[in-house]
Design an enzyme around this catalytic site. Structure first.
Site: not given
Length: 199
Positions: A36, A38-40, A108
């Site tokens: 969470s 991280s920039g996804k 995930s």
């Protein structure tokens, strides 16, 4: 007698290849995984904008958004996290069959669940993108204030704090959102897709 015994797969005349032809490109999954913060989601959104500008058919499945609808009945227990990814995997399979490029932004955390999604698709249709970012940086960003709540014990089963994250062992792509800009990472992904003749 159970009704499940009378379920049959119906084949249709229009195939995935037919739909890809109409869209003008191959269909596949770009699976962003990481902690969470991280920039996804930011990266998936930026990449989709570039793919859209190229005239490609895309759709983003974002973790929070999906939990507002399809997976609103799931908690964050280990069992429900696995079910969350199982459902998303099946949705991704449908999008790929429809001839679209689907981008997913989900923590995930478990390798086995990501592996199961990969097995749903044909070789080359699941592109795992590890959004590598140190926990310390994710905590500093803490865009939703979740790490602070997790540290205070107000959120249970929070990945990286009270729940494990299993980074990919052999992802197709690794992006570094701590050292590189979003645009640099987007460019790297675009180059990968070009190299693999997926664009």
């Amino acid at each position: 007698m159970d009704l499940e015994q009378h379920l049959y797969w119906h084949s249709h005349k229009i195939t995935k290849q037919d739909r890809q032809y109409v869209h003008g490109h191959k269909s596949y999954v770009l699976w962003f995984t990481g902690l969470s913060g991280s920039g996804k989601s930011t990266l998936a959104n930026a990449l989709e904008c570039e793919l859209y500008q190229l005239g490609l058919s895309t759709y983003i499945l974002d973790g929070d958004n999906v939990r507002h609808g399809l997976n609103s009945d799931l908690s964050f227990s280990e069992h429900d996290r696995k079910e969350n990814i199982r459902r998303i995997g099946e949705v991704c399979k449908l999008f790929v069959d429809a001839g679209c490029i689907v981008l997913t932004a989900f923590i995930s955390p478990y390798r086995e669940e990501r592996k199961k999604v990969r097995k749903l698709l044909r070789e080359g249709e699941f592109i795992e993108i590890y959004v590598n970012c140190p926990l310390e940086t994710c905590e500093k960003r803490d865009p939703k204030g979740l790490y602070a709540l997790a540290r205070e014990g107000k959120i249970k089963n929070f990945t990286g704090i009270s729940s494990e994250y299993e980074p990919p062992i052999n992802p197709e792509i690794i992006v570094d959102t701590d050292e590189k800009s979003i645009q640099e990472n987007v460019d790297d992904i675009i180059q990968y897709l070009l190299d693999k003749r997926l664009l």
